[in-house]
Design an enzyme around this catalytic site. Structure first.
Site, PDB file in Angstrom:
ATOM      1  N   ASP A  73       0.865  -1.175   0.000  1.00  0.00           N
ATOM      2  CA  ASP A  73       0.000   0.000   0.000  1.00  0.00           C
ATOM      3  C   ASP A  73       0.907   1.232   0.000  1.00  0.00           C
ATOM      4  OD1 ASP A  73      -2.024   1.762   0.187  1.00  0.00           O
ATOM      5  OD2 ASP A  73      -2.566   1.299   2.270  1.00  0.00           O
TER       6      ASP A  73
ATOM      7  N   LYS B 101       1.984   7.306 -18.632  1.00  0.00           N
ATOM      8  CA  LYS B 101       1.325   8.604 -18.699  1.00  0.00           C
ATOM      9  C   LYS B 101       0.010   8.549 -17.926  1.00  0.00           C
ATOM     10  CE  LYS B 101      -1.742   9.465 -21.854  1.00  0.00           C
ATOM     11  NZ  LYS B 101      -2.907   8.576 -21.877  1.00  0.00           N
TER      12      LYS B 101
ATOM     13  N   HIS C 262       2.897   4.755 -25.402  1.00  0.00           N
ATOM     14  CA  HIS C 262       2.826   3.524 -26.193  1.00  0.00           C
ATOM     15  C   HIS C 262       2.726   3.792 -27.691  1.00  0.00           C
ATOM     16  CE1 HIS C 262      -1.566   4.084 -25.931  1.00  0.00           C
ATOM     17  NE2 HIS C 262      -1.665   3.272 -26.949  1.00  0.00           N
TER      18      HIS C 262
ATOM     19  N   LYS D 127       4.510   1.757 -31.694  1.00  0.00           N
ATOM     20  CA  LYS D 127       3.765   1.249 -32.853  1.00  0.00           C
ATOM     21  C   LYS D 127       4.711   1.158 -34.056  1.00  0.00           C
ATOM     22  CE  LYS D 127      -0.666   3.033 -31.160  1.00  0.00           C
ATOM     23  NZ  LYS D 127      -1.679   2.002 -31.020  1.00  0.00           N
TER      24      LYS D 127
ATOM     25  N   GLU E  13     -11.290   7.620 -32.176  1.00  0.00           N
ATOM     26  CA  GLU E  13     -11.685   6.392 -31.484  1.00  0.00           C
ATOM     27  C   GLU E  13     -13.196   6.266 -31.498  1.00  0.00           C
ATOM     28  OE1 GLU E  13      -9.004   5.331 -27.948  1.00  0.00           O
ATOM     29  OE2 GLU E  13      -9.360   7.472 -27.742  1.00  0.00           O
TER      30      GLU E  13
ATOM     31  N   ASP F  62      -5.092  13.854 -22.325  1.00  0.00           N
ATOM     32  CA  ASP F  62      -5.084  12.395 -22.485  1.00  0.00           C
ATOM     33  C   ASP F  62      -4.375  11.965 -23.770  1.00  0.00           C
ATOM     34  OD1 ASP F  62      -5.914   9.731 -21.696  1.00  0.00           O
ATOM     35  OD2 ASP F  62      -7.434   9.818 -23.276  1.00  0.00           O
TER      36      ASP F  62
ATOM     37  N   HIS G 102       0.624  11.482 -27.076  1.00  0.00           N
ATOM     38  CA  HIS G 102       0.629  10.722 -28.331  1.00  0.00           C
ATOM     39  C   HIS G 102       0.723  11.612 -29.579  1.00  0.00           C
ATOM     40  CE1 HIS G 102      -0.389   7.602 -25.605  1.00  0.00           C
ATOM     41  NE2 HIS G 102      -1.689   7.729 -25.626  1.00  0.00           N
TER      42      HIS G 102
ATOM     43  N   LYS H  57     -13.220  10.952 -28.880  1.00  0.00           N
ATOM     44  CA  LYS H  57     -13.920   9.715 -28.502  1.00  0.00           C
ATOM     45  C   LYS H  57     -15.239   9.689 -29.258  1.00  0.00           C
ATOM     46  CE  LYS H  57     -11.088   8.697 -25.001  1.00  0.00           C
ATOM     47  NZ  LYS H  57     -10.040   7.694 -25.232  1.00  0.00           N
TER      48      LYS H  57
HETATM   49  C1  BG6 Z   1      -4.453   6.034 -23.946  1.00  0.00           C
HETATM   50  C2  BG6 Z   1      -5.566   6.966 -23.532  1.00  0.00           C
HETATM   51  O1  BG6 Z   1      -3.217   6.606 -23.658  1.00  0.00           O
HETATM   52  O2  BG6 Z   1      -4.522   5.788 -25.334  1.00  0.00           O
HETATM   53  C3  BG6 Z   1      -6.907   6.375 -23.892  1.00  0.00           C
HETATM   54  O3  BG6 Z   1      -5.531   7.177 -22.125  1.00  0.00           O
HETATM   55  C4  BG6 Z   1      -6.940   5.988 -25.361  1.00  0.00           C
HETATM   56  O4  BG6 Z   1      -7.961   7.292 -23.615  1.00  0.00           O
HETATM   57  C5  BG6 Z   1      -5.723   5.144 -25.731  1.00  0.00           C
HETATM   58  O5  BG6 Z   1      -8.119   5.256 -25.603  1.00  0.00           O
HETATM   59  C6  BG6 Z   1      -5.646   4.935 -27.231  1.00  0.00           C
HETATM   60  O6  BG6 Z   1      -4.654   3.992 -27.536  1.00  0.00           O
HETATM   61  P1  BG6 Z   1      -4.699   3.203 -28.901  1.00  0.00           P
HETATM   62  O7  BG6 Z   1      -3.404   2.462 -28.963  1.00  0.00           O
HETATM   63  O8  BG6 Z   1      -5.908   2.319 -28.845  1.00  0.00           O
HETATM   64  O9  BG6 Z   1      -4.826   4.265 -29.959  1.00  0.00           O
END
Ligand code: BG6
Length: 466
Positions: free
Chosen positions: A70, A128, A158, A162, A196, A215, A220, A320
């Site tokens: 914890d 992040k 991430h 890719k 998305e 976000d 990204h 979104k």
């Molecule tokens: C994350 C965000 O970092 O990336 C999310 O917090 C988002 O909100 C996601 O959905 C998108 O990742 P990917 O690889 O699906 O484009």
């Protein structure tokens, strides 16, 4: 369960984990090793082809352990359990992967150090969001930096894992034909989209404080922008590439005060058909007054103030509940200087990150036929899935492999993260000062009208699927 453990499993399957590697999960969950293995066995199966290699899956499960800790709590016994598990392995690499809220990063590192668990061969990975503005990001960087050297800190984004993103560097710097035209003489504008279809069910607690700008754009989308716009580095090494990326962030023209109204758009999805609006997403904490101001969509016209890019807008867009899931970089070239055929359209290079990773160059070709010359834009297309027989690894696999190898090239350096916040913060300030709410857009559409006007004003349009 969905990303990290499957990625570790693939690393194991491909022989990239040493026989002695163990994966120790830490949570407040009070699980035993057996509980944790059972949970992983039940939940991760959906994301990996376990049945192809049952003995490999058993071997992977055998590597898993669980310790209850914890962070910031009064009971420090979990740290002793962890210390007992790690005792005698001081000469091995240790990777501490923090997929927890950013406010826990500093306390975690301090408690880890107090338990004597940080060795020279330790690394820490930070997920992040790294803070919610520049001062909070600096504070986290200071706190983590008090325990770990910068070379031991891996700030993960991430998107950098890719395949297409890494291919962008190869495409630009291992081919001769693009670089001479990769500038304002030949390029009209660049669009970077991360659309998305998902909404934010169950995520209000996080998303109300984040919004699309923090976000997706701060990390990204700006990472994609830097790789598209950076100067050729002298070497393919960790510092040379990151040095060039920082220069791009530093050259971004600030958007502050009333300029935010001209160069940025905010939107929030509303219910449409079966799809709920942001304020009605199920499984969330109830919306507050603040929820009404959260942007689930944003579009920005960015400019880079240097010789290469002067006058070339970089349009960023993410949202979104859009009608499709698509992340791509579109480089729109200018028209030919003098056209001798009717009906041509300018070339376009599309680097697609998802759903299918690939690269398309749209060129003009003549439609076969004996009569009038008729032009048609056709794609020269490279699909990674179809061209290469190797499995395309998930982004996290690549990044975890790099952490294990101690290679930080695809991770964000402290100055990069801070430079990104330095550009984002004035936009956040301007939005905060603006009494207007984000523009509504029905769930399942391409965003509010303002996003289309942002390009429409200069006679441009967002790239949509043909
Ligand atoms: C994350 C965000 O970092 O990336 C999310 O917090 C988002 O909100 C996601 O959905 C998108 O990742 P990917 O690889 O699906 O484009």
């Amino acid at each position: 369960m969905r990303k990290l453990l499957p990625a570790l499993y693939h690393c194991d399957r491909d022989g990239r984990l040493s026989p002695a590697t163990r994966v120790i999960a830490m949570s407040r969950g009070g699980l035993t090793d057996a509980d944790f293995r059972g949970k992983v066995d039940a939940e991760v199966r959906a994301f990996v082809p376990v049945d192809d290699d049952p003995s490999g899956w058993e071997r992977f499960l055998g590597r898993l352990h669980h310790v209850s800790v914890d962070v910031g709590g009064a009971d420090g016994s979990g740290w002793h359990d962890l210390a007992a598990l790690l005792a005698g392995h001081e000469d091995r690499d240790r990777v501490f992967y923090l997929a927890s809220p950013p406010r826990t990063f500093g306390p975690f590192c301090r408690e880890l150090a107090a338990a004597g668990l940080v060795t020279p061969r330790s690394r820490v990975v930070l997920e992040k969001p790294l803070g919610h503005d520049l001062p909070s990001a600096q504070r986290i960087n200071d706190e983590v930096g008090a325990i770990f050297d910068e070379r031991q800190i891996f700030r993960i984004d991430h998107y950098l894992g890719k395949e297409t993103v890494q291919n962008l560097l190869v495409l630009r710097f291992a081919n001769a034909f693009l670089e001479p035209i990769w500038n304002s003489l030949w390029i009209d504008h660049v669009q970077i989209t991360a659309a998305e279809t998902v909404g934010t069910p169950g995520r209000r607690g996080y998303y109300d404080h984040a919004g699309a700008l923090r976000d997706m754009v701060q990390n990204h989308l700006l990472q994609l922008l830097t790789l598209t716009a950076m100067e050729p580095p002298a070497r393919n090494d960790r510092e040379a590439i990151r040095d060039e990326k920082v220069k791009v962030l530093q050259a971004l023209r600030p958007i502050a005060g009333t300029e935010a109204g001209r160069f940025t758009v905010r939107g929030q999805y509303t219910g449409a058909g079966d799809l709920p609006g942001y304020l009605d997403e199920p499984g969330s904490t109830p919306p507050t007054e603040g929820s009404r101001r959260v942007e689930t969509f944003t579009a920005i016209r960015a400019e880079i103030r240097n010789w290469r890019w002067a006058g070339v807008p970089f349009y960023l867009r993410t949202g979104k509940r859009m009608p499709y899931r698509r992340s791509e970089i579109v480089v729109q070239f200018k028209d030919v200087p003098h056209s001798i055929f009717p009906g041509g359209s300018p070339n376009r290079l599309v680097l697609r990150l998802q759903p299918e990773e690939g690269i398309e160059l749209h060129i003009m070709a003549k439609e076969p036929g004996a009569g009038e010359v008729t032009l048609k834009p056709v794609p020269l297309a490279l699909s990674f899935g179809k061209t290469f027989s190797n499995r395309v690894p998930e982004a996290y696999e690549r990044l975890l492999t790099d952490v294990l190898a101690g290679n930080p090239t695809l991770f964000m350096r402290r100055d990069e993260v801070e430079a990104a916040w330095r550009w984002i913060d004035p936009i956040l300030d301007a939005w905060r000062a603006d009494p207007a709410l984000p523009e509504p857009y029905p769930a399942g559409t391409t965003g509010p009208a303002g996003a289309h006007e942002l390009l429409g004003r200069s006679g441009r349009a967002w790239h949509e699927e043909e």
